[in-house]
Design an enzyme around this catalytic site. Structure first.
Site, PDB file in Angstrom:
ATOM      1  N   ASP A  99       0.826  -1.210   0.000  1.00 37.89           N
ATOM      2  CA  ASP A  99       0.000   0.000   0.000  1.00 37.89           C
ATOM      3  C   ASP A  99       0.859   1.259   0.000  1.00 37.89           C
ATOM      4  O   ASP A  99       1.964   1.263   0.540  1.00 37.89           O
ATOM      5  CB  ASP A  99      -0.903  -0.028   1.249  1.00 37.89           C
ATOM      6  CG  ASP A  99      -2.079   0.917   1.117  1.00 37.89           C
ATOM      7  OD1 ASP A  99      -2.287   1.472   0.023  1.00 37.89           O
ATOM      8  OD2 ASP A  99      -2.797   1.101   2.125  1.00 37.89           O
ATOM      9  N   GLY A 100       0.330   2.311  -0.593  1.00 37.99           N
ATOM     10  CA  GLY A 100       0.990   3.617  -0.528  1.00 37.99           C
ATOM     11  C   GLY A 100       1.608   4.087  -1.837  1.00 37.99           C
ATOM     12  O   GLY A 100       2.268   5.130  -1.870  1.00 37.99           O
ATOM     13  N   GLY A 157       0.099   5.352  -4.426  1.00 39.20           N
ATOM     14  CA  GLY A 157      -0.544   6.612  -4.839  1.00 39.20           C
ATOM     15  C   GLY A 157       0.003   7.782  -4.045  1.00 39.20           C
ATOM     16  O   GLY A 157       0.368   8.827  -4.617  1.00 39.20           O
ATOM     17  N   ARG A 158       0.063   7.638  -2.706  1.00 36.51           N
ATOM     18  CA  ARG A 158       0.553   8.742  -1.859  1.00 36.51           C
ATOM     19  C   ARG A 158       2.032   9.015  -2.128  1.00 36.51           C
ATOM     20  O   ARG A 158       2.464  10.159  -2.144  1.00 36.51           O
ATOM     21  CB  ARG A 158       0.323   8.395  -0.368  1.00 36.51           C
ATOM     22  CG  ARG A 158      -1.088   8.707   0.093  1.00 36.51           C
ATOM     23  CD  ARG A 158      -1.415   8.007   1.374  1.00 36.51           C
ATOM     24  NE  ARG A 158      -1.599   6.570   1.149  1.00 36.51           N
ATOM     25  CZ  ARG A 158      -1.618   5.669   2.118  1.00 36.51           C
ATOM     26  NH1 ARG A 158      -1.432   6.033   3.370  1.00 36.51           N
ATOM     27  NH2 ARG A 158      -1.819   4.398   1.832  1.00 36.51           N
ATOM     28  N   THR A 165     -10.950  -7.197  -5.534  1.00 38.05           N
ATOM     29  CA  THR A 165     -12.181  -7.040  -6.337  1.00 38.05           C
ATOM     30  C   THR A 165     -12.711  -5.603  -6.198  1.00 38.05           C
ATOM     31  O   THR A 165     -13.352  -5.092  -7.109  1.00 38.05           O
ATOM     32  CB  THR A 165     -13.273  -8.039  -5.891  1.00 38.05           C
ATOM     33  OG1 THR A 165     -13.397  -7.953  -4.475  1.00 38.05           O
ATOM     34  CG2 THR A 165     -12.930  -9.463  -6.259  1.00 38.05           C
ATOM     35  N   ASN A 210     -10.853  -2.981  -6.145  1.00 41.41           N
ATOM     36  CA  ASN A 210     -10.010  -2.067  -6.942  1.00 41.41           C
ATOM     37  C   ASN A 210     -10.591  -1.749  -8.326  1.00 41.41           C
ATOM     38  O   ASN A 210     -10.179  -0.788  -8.971  1.00 41.41           O
ATOM     39  CB  ASN A 210      -8.584  -2.613  -7.106  1.00 41.41           C
ATOM     40  CG  ASN A 210      -7.769  -2.542  -5.836  1.00 41.41           C
ATOM     41  OD1 ASN A 210      -6.888  -3.357  -5.586  1.00 41.41           O
ATOM     42  ND2 ASN A 210      -8.033  -1.547  -5.004  1.00 41.41           N
ATOM     43  N   TRP A 211     -11.605  -2.524  -8.761  1.00 43.23           N
ATOM     44  CA  TRP A 211     -12.267  -2.197 -10.042  1.00 43.23           C
ATOM     45  C   TRP A 211     -12.910  -0.820  -9.972  1.00 43.23           C
ATOM     46  O   TRP A 211     -13.192  -0.209 -10.994  1.00 43.23           O
ATOM     47  CB  TRP A 211     -13.346  -3.226 -10.378  1.00 43.23           C
ATOM     48  CG  TRP A 211     -12.828  -4.593 -10.735  1.00 43.23           C
ATOM     49  CD1 TRP A 211     -12.943  -5.723  -9.987  1.00 43.23           C
ATOM     50  CD2 TRP A 211     -12.134  -4.990 -11.937  1.00 43.23           C
ATOM     51  NE1 TRP A 211     -12.358  -6.779 -10.633  1.00 43.23           N
ATOM     52  CE2 TRP A 211     -11.854  -6.362 -11.840  1.00 43.23           C
ATOM     53  CE3 TRP A 211     -11.711  -4.299 -13.084  1.00 43.23           C
ATOM     54  CZ2 TRP A 211     -11.187  -7.068 -12.834  1.00 43.23           C
ATOM     55  CZ3 TRP A 211     -11.044  -5.007 -14.074  1.00 43.23           C
ATOM     56  CH2 TRP A 211     -10.791  -6.371 -13.948  1.00 43.23           C
ATOM     57  N   LEU A 265      -6.908  -5.245   7.117  1.00 40.78           N
ATOM     58  CA  LEU A 265      -6.614  -6.353   6.204  1.00 40.78           C
ATOM     59  C   LEU A 265      -7.222  -6.151   4.812  1.00 40.78           C
ATOM     60  O   LEU A 265      -6.811  -6.809   3.859  1.00 40.78           O
ATOM     61  CB  LEU A 265      -7.137  -7.676   6.778  1.00 40.78           C
ATOM     62  CG  LEU A 265      -6.345  -8.275   7.944  1.00 40.78           C
ATOM     63  CD1 LEU A 265      -7.006  -9.567   8.416  1.00 40.78           C
ATOM     64  CD2 LEU A 265      -4.897  -8.547   7.543  1.00 40.78           C
ATOM     65  N   GLU A 324       0.615 -13.342  12.289  1.00 43.42           N
ATOM     66  CA  GLU A 324       1.193 -12.188  12.979  1.00 43.42           C
ATOM     67  C   GLU A 324       1.066 -10.995  12.030  1.00 43.42           C
ATOM     68  O   GLU A 324       1.349 -11.119  10.835  1.00 43.42           O
ATOM     69  CB  GLU A 324       2.676 -12.437  13.298  1.00 43.42           C
ATOM     70  CG  GLU A 324       2.903 -13.530  14.301  1.00 43.42           C
ATOM     71  CD  GLU A 324       2.300 -13.206  15.677  1.00 43.42           C
ATOM     72  OE1 GLU A 324       2.337 -12.029  16.080  1.00 43.42           O
ATOM     73  OE2 GLU A 324       1.788 -14.141  16.317  1.00 43.42           O
TER      74      GLU A 324
END
Ligand code: FPP
Length: 257
Positions: A12-13, A15-16, A58, A60-61, A210, A222
Site C-alpha cells: 500500500d501507498g 498513490g501517496r 475485487t 479495486n475495479w 486487512l 502475525e
C-alpha cells in the site's frame, strides 16, 4: 532464528508516494513494481518458501478506468519482463483470485509464466489478482454444501425423503451436521488449498487493516504494519519485519508452557 514459511504482503501507498512527489499515481505503481523485484529476491535470499502479494482486490475495479488499465498492463509487462529473473531465482509463480474477467493479455502472460516457472523450487510467489477474501469463503461454502448434498449416498437419501417435508428437513440437518462438513472440507474449495496460512502479514503505508485479504487464513497470522510507502520498502525494511516476527510469541490460542 524463527522464520515465517509464508509472508503475505499488502502493498500500500503507491498513490501517496507519487502524489507527494508531484507524480502521477501510475508512476507510484511503476515504482512499486521495482519493490516487488527487491522483495522477491529477498524472499529467495532469506529462504522464505511462500510469499503472497495482494496486487488487485475485487474492490479495486472501482478506481478510475485509466488506473485499472494501467495496473493490468503493468502486471502483464512485469510478468513478461521478470520471467528470466523468476527462472534464475527459482521462483514459482501462482495466481489466486477470479482470473476469468482479467484482460486476456494479462491472463495469457500469467498462464505462460506459471507454466514456465512450475519447476522453481525456491520461493513460490502467489499473486492475488481480482481477489476477495470474503468471496473466497462464500464460494467455498457454496461448493462445499453442493458437494455434500450431491454425494451419491446423500442424493439417494434425499430422493427417498423428498415426499415428506419433516423427513427431508431431518435429512438435511443430518448432512450438514455430519463430521465431514468441516473446516478442512471448506478449505478444499479455496483458490489454493495447499498453500499454508500466512505466518506473517505485512502492510505498508501506515494503514491498519486487512482490506479483505486472506480473511479466513489470517486467523493466527502475525500482523506487521509499517509507515513506509510500498515504493520505499527496502531490503532493510523487509529484514526488520523478519526480525520483529522472530521475536513474536505465537500461542495459537494456547498458553505458554
Ligand atoms: C495500493 O496502493 C496498491 C495497489 C492497489 C496496486 C499494487 C500494485 C503494485 C505494487 C504494482 C506492482 C505489482 C506487481 C505485482 C507487478 P494505493 O494505490 O492504494 O496507494 P494509496 O493508498 O497511497 O493511494
Amino acid at each position: 532464528m524463527k522464520k515465517p514459511k509464508h509472508i503475505a504482503i499488502i502493498m500500500d501507498g503507491n498513490g501517496r508516494w507519487a502524489q507527494e512527489r508531484g507524480l502521477k499515481r501510475s508512476e507510484g505503481h511503476l515504482a512499486g513494481a521495482q519493490t516487488v523485484r527487491t522483495v522477491l529476491s529477498e524472499c529467495v535470499r532469506h529462504e522464505i518458501p511462500h510469499v503472497s502479494l495482494y496486487a488487485f482486490s475485487t474492490e479495486n475495479w472501482n478506481r478510475p478506468q485509466e488506473e485499472v488499465n494501467y495496473l493490468f498492463t503493468l502486471f502483464c509487462e512485469f510478468t513478461n519482463k521478470e520471467l528470466p529473473l523468476m527462472l534464475k531465482e527459482g521462483i514459482r509463480l501462482n495466481v489466486i483470485g477470479e482470473k476469468s474477467n482479467l484482460p486476456l493479455a494479462t491472463r495469457k502472460a500469467l498462464d505462460y509464466a506459471i507454466k514456465k516457472t512450475a519447476k522453481g523450487t525456491n520461493t513460490e510467489l502467489t499473486l492475488a489478482l481480482n481477489y476477495s477474501g470474503s468471496q473466497e469463503i462464500i464460494q467455498a461454502a457454496r461448493k462445499s454444501a453442493y458437494e455434500s448434498l450431491c454425494s451419491p449416498e446423500n442424493l439417494e437419501r434425499i430422493i427417498k425423503a423428498a415426499q415428506n417435508e419433516a423427513t427431508l428437513k431431518k435429512e438435511f440437518a443430518r448432512i450438514f451436521s455430519e463430521t465431514d462438513y468441516t473446516e478442512a472440507n471448506l478449505r478444499k474449495h479455496f483458490f489454493y488449498p495447499e498453500l499454508p496460512d500466512p505466518d506473517l502479514i505485512i502492510r505498508t503505508s501506515g494503514e491498519l487493516r486487512l482490506s479483505n485479504f486472506y480473511l479466513f487464513q489470517a486467523a493466527y497470522s502475525e500482523l506487521y504494519f509499517t509507515d513506509v510507502y510500498w515504493p520505499d520498502f527496502s531490503a532493510l525494511d523487509f529484514k526488520l519485519a523478519l526480525d520483529v516476527y522472530a521475536n513474536r510469541k505465537r500461542r495459537f490460542g494456547k498458553i505458554d508452557v
